[in-house]
Design an enzyme around this catalytic site. Structure first.
Site, PDB file in Angstrom:
ATOM      1  N   SER A 169      41.923  33.861  40.933  1.00 47.74           N
ATOM      2  CA  SER A 169      42.454  32.958  41.964  1.00 47.74           C
ATOM      3  C   SER A 169      42.327  31.503  41.552  1.00 47.74           C
ATOM      4  CB  SER A 169      41.673  33.123  43.271  1.00 47.74           C
ATOM      5  OG  SER A 169      41.867  34.380  43.807  1.00 47.74           O
ATOM      6  N   HIS A 172      47.835  33.621  43.589  1.00 53.15           N
ATOM      7  CA  HIS A 172      48.215  34.466  42.459  1.00 53.15           C
ATOM      8  C   HIS A 172      49.732  34.520  42.347  1.00 53.15           C
ATOM      9  CE1 HIS A 172      44.294  36.122  41.489  1.00 53.15           C
ATOM     10  NE2 HIS A 172      44.072  36.293  42.766  1.00 53.15           N
ATOM     11  N   HIS A 197      43.671  43.686  44.152  1.00 52.60           N
ATOM     12  CA  HIS A 197      42.255  43.856  44.475  1.00 52.60           C
ATOM     13  C   HIS A 197      42.037  45.141  45.272  1.00 52.60           C
ATOM     14  CE1 HIS A 197      42.750  39.505  43.923  1.00 52.60           C
ATOM     15  NE2 HIS A 197      41.487  39.472  43.576  1.00 52.60           N
ATOM     16  N   TYR A 238      40.383  45.369  47.910  1.00 48.72           N
ATOM     17  CA  TYR A 238      40.426  45.096  49.350  1.00 48.72           C
ATOM     18  C   TYR A 238      41.839  45.085  49.935  1.00 48.72           C
ATOM     19  CZ  TYR A 238      41.183  40.216  47.800  1.00 48.72           C
ATOM     20  OH  TYR A 238      41.647  39.083  47.191  1.00 48.72           O
ATOM     21  N   GLU A 239      42.859  45.072  49.071  1.00 49.10           N
ATOM     22  CA  GLU A 239      44.219  45.028  49.615  1.00 49.10           C
ATOM     23  C   GLU A 239      44.614  46.356  50.259  1.00 49.10           C
ATOM     24  OE1 GLU A 239      47.054  43.139  46.795  1.00 49.10           O
ATOM     25  OE2 GLU A 239      45.224  42.418  45.838  1.00 49.10           O
ATOM     26  N   ALA A 281      37.289  33.896  40.187  1.00 49.09           N
ATOM     27  CA  ALA A 281      36.561  32.903  40.972  1.00 49.09           C
ATOM     28  C   ALA A 281      35.396  33.632  41.616  1.00 49.09           C
ATOM     29  CB  ALA A 281      37.475  32.303  42.032  1.00 49.09           C
ATOM     30  N   MET A 293      34.858  39.539  44.284  1.00 46.80           N
ATOM     31  CA  MET A 293      35.594  40.679  44.842  1.00 46.80           C
ATOM     32  C   MET A 293      36.549  41.321  43.841  1.00 46.80           C
ATOM     33  SD  MET A 293      36.659  38.928  48.458  1.00 46.80           S
ATOM     34  CE  MET A 293      35.537  37.813  49.333  1.00 46.80           C
ATOM     35  N   SER A 294      36.344  41.096  42.553  1.00 46.55           N
ATOM     36  CA  SER A 294      37.316  41.631  41.587  1.00 46.55           C
ATOM     37  C   SER A 294      36.615  42.046  40.291  1.00 46.55           C
ATOM     38  CB  SER A 294      38.389  40.565  41.284  1.00 46.55           C
ATOM     39  OG  SER A 294      37.835  39.501  40.541  1.00 46.55           O
ATOM     40  N   ASN A 322      31.982  28.100  44.681  1.00 46.15           N
ATOM     41  CA  ASN A 322      31.159  27.801  45.868  1.00 46.15           C
ATOM     42  C   ASN A 322      29.772  28.410  45.694  1.00 46.15           C
ATOM     43  OD1 ASN A 322      33.026  30.325  46.373  1.00 46.15           O
ATOM     44  ND2 ASN A 322      31.156  30.690  47.544  1.00 46.15           N
ATOM     45  N   HIS A 332      38.956  31.090  51.657  1.00 44.94           N
ATOM     46  CA  HIS A 332      39.797  31.275  50.473  1.00 44.94           C
ATOM     47  C   HIS A 332      40.439  29.946  50.062  1.00 44.94           C
ATOM     48  CE1 HIS A 332      41.951  33.468  47.446  1.00 44.94           C
ATOM     49  NE2 HIS A 332      43.131  33.165  47.938  1.00 44.94           N
TER      50      HIS A 332
HETATM   51  N1  HPA Z   1      31.990  35.670  47.440  1.00 46.96           N
HETATM   52  C1  HPA Z   1      32.866  36.607  47.015  1.00 46.96           C
HETATM   53  N2  HPA Z   1      33.947  36.315  46.328  1.00 46.96           N
HETATM   54  C2  HPA Z   1      34.164  35.037  46.022  1.00 46.96           C
HETATM   55  C3  HPA Z   1      33.294  34.018  46.418  1.00 46.96           C
HETATM   56  C4  HPA Z   1      32.146  34.361  47.167  1.00 46.96           C
HETATM   57  O1  HPA Z   1      31.318  33.520  47.565  1.00 46.96           O
HETATM   58  N3  HPA Z   1      33.812  32.844  45.956  1.00 46.96           N
HETATM   59  C5  HPA Z   1      34.958  33.164  45.296  1.00 46.96           C
HETATM   60  N4  HPA Z   1      35.175  34.488  45.334  1.00 46.96           N
END
Ligand code: HPA
Length: 269
Positions: free
Chosen positions: A29, A60, A82, A84-85, A112, A207-208, A231, A243
């Site tokens: 991302s 994306h 992903h 989660y989709e 990310a 998450m990936s 973050n 996001h």
């Molecule tokens: N958690 C999960 N996935 C992420 C995060 C996070 O803090 N930051 C970017 N992708």
């Protein structure tokens, strides 16, 4: 050979006939900037490639771009599916099978991620040394051959890790190294989950990537992966996660990662 592989082979032959293509890079991302660095790029939309993921996540693009980086031909995959989709951990399997069918050998994954460590600030780049699959999911569930018992002891290739360290050094960029923990998402973690992740040995959460690493090892591809920290994990900074923040913060570390990858590609071919 998959239908997508046939289409890609034909398209790539028109421009790059006889050239060697060994390495693919999956962009996370907000990390699409690398596409702009490719010379003589050929763009092929995922929507033109059967079985490639169609649903996109904002941030994306959903395209394959093949071009030259540091004088080497590379394939960049901008966009990933992903878990989660749709609840499908094997969502990227057709893409990875296509790389294998085309004769690619090396896969570099980027993502990310949130930092679990106070010292690894947003904007940092972390080479993934190893991972923890905390999702409870596995993309090889349902695979019937014995190849499903894929060894993960050396999932992240030692030579590629060293090449990453060398490239970061040459680029003058700080490269953290750590363990990436896969949470299913799409909701972010709670502060308690981030504390747990730290206790269990994670350095970053996301998450990936993990299902793709498993599939790539199953297929016999060499793998390296790198996180851009967008973050601090939930509860570490007081701010709510979003996001939007991932997308706006990704280019910061993304530029560093791009500098590293440019040198890396020149070294590994
Ligand atoms: N958690 C999960 N996935 C992420 C995060 C996070 O803090 N930051 C970017 N992708």
């Amino acid at each position: 050979m998959t239908e997508a592989a046939l289409i890609l082979r034909q398209r790539l032959n028109e421009t790059f006939a006889g050239e060697i293509l060994k390495t693919a890079i999956i962009l996370g991302s907000g990390l699409g900037g690398l596409v702009g660095e490719l010379n003589d790029p050929v763009h092929i939309r995922y929507s033109d490639l059967p079985a490639f993921p169609k649903s996109g996540v904002s941030g994306h693009a959903g395209e394959v771009v093949v071009g030259r980086l540091s004088g080497r031909l590379v394939m960049v995959l901008a966009g990933r599916a992903h878990y989660y989709e749709r609840g499908d951990a094997a969502a990227m399997r057709p893409v990875l099978e296509t790389l294998k069918a085309l004769g690619l050998e090396t896969l570099i994954l980027t993502n990310a991620a949130g930092s679990v460590l106070q010292d690894m600030k947003p904007g940092s780049v972390m080479l993934i040394d190893d991972h923890i699959n905390y999702s409870g999911m596995n993309p090889l569930i349902g695979e019937h051959t014995d190849a499903r018992f894929t060894g993960m002891t050396a999932a992240y290739d030692a030579e590629l890790k060293q090449a990453f360290r060398n490239a970061a050094h040459a680029a003058g960029e700080t490269l953290f190294e750590g363990v990436y923990m896969w949470f299913s998402g799409p909701s972010f973690e709670t502060p308690a989950e981030i504390r747990m992740a730290r206790i269990l040995g994670a350095d970053a959460v996301g998450m990936s990537t993990v299902p793709e690493v498993i599939l790539a090892r199953f297929l016999g591809l060499r793998v390296a992966a790198c996180s851009v920290i967008t973050n601090y994990g939930a509860g570490m900074s007081g701010a709510e996660l979003s996001h939007d923040e991932t997308k706006t913060m990704a280019p910061l570390g993304g530029q560093k990662l791009q500098n590293i990858i440019k040198i890396l590609i020149g070294e590994i071919g």
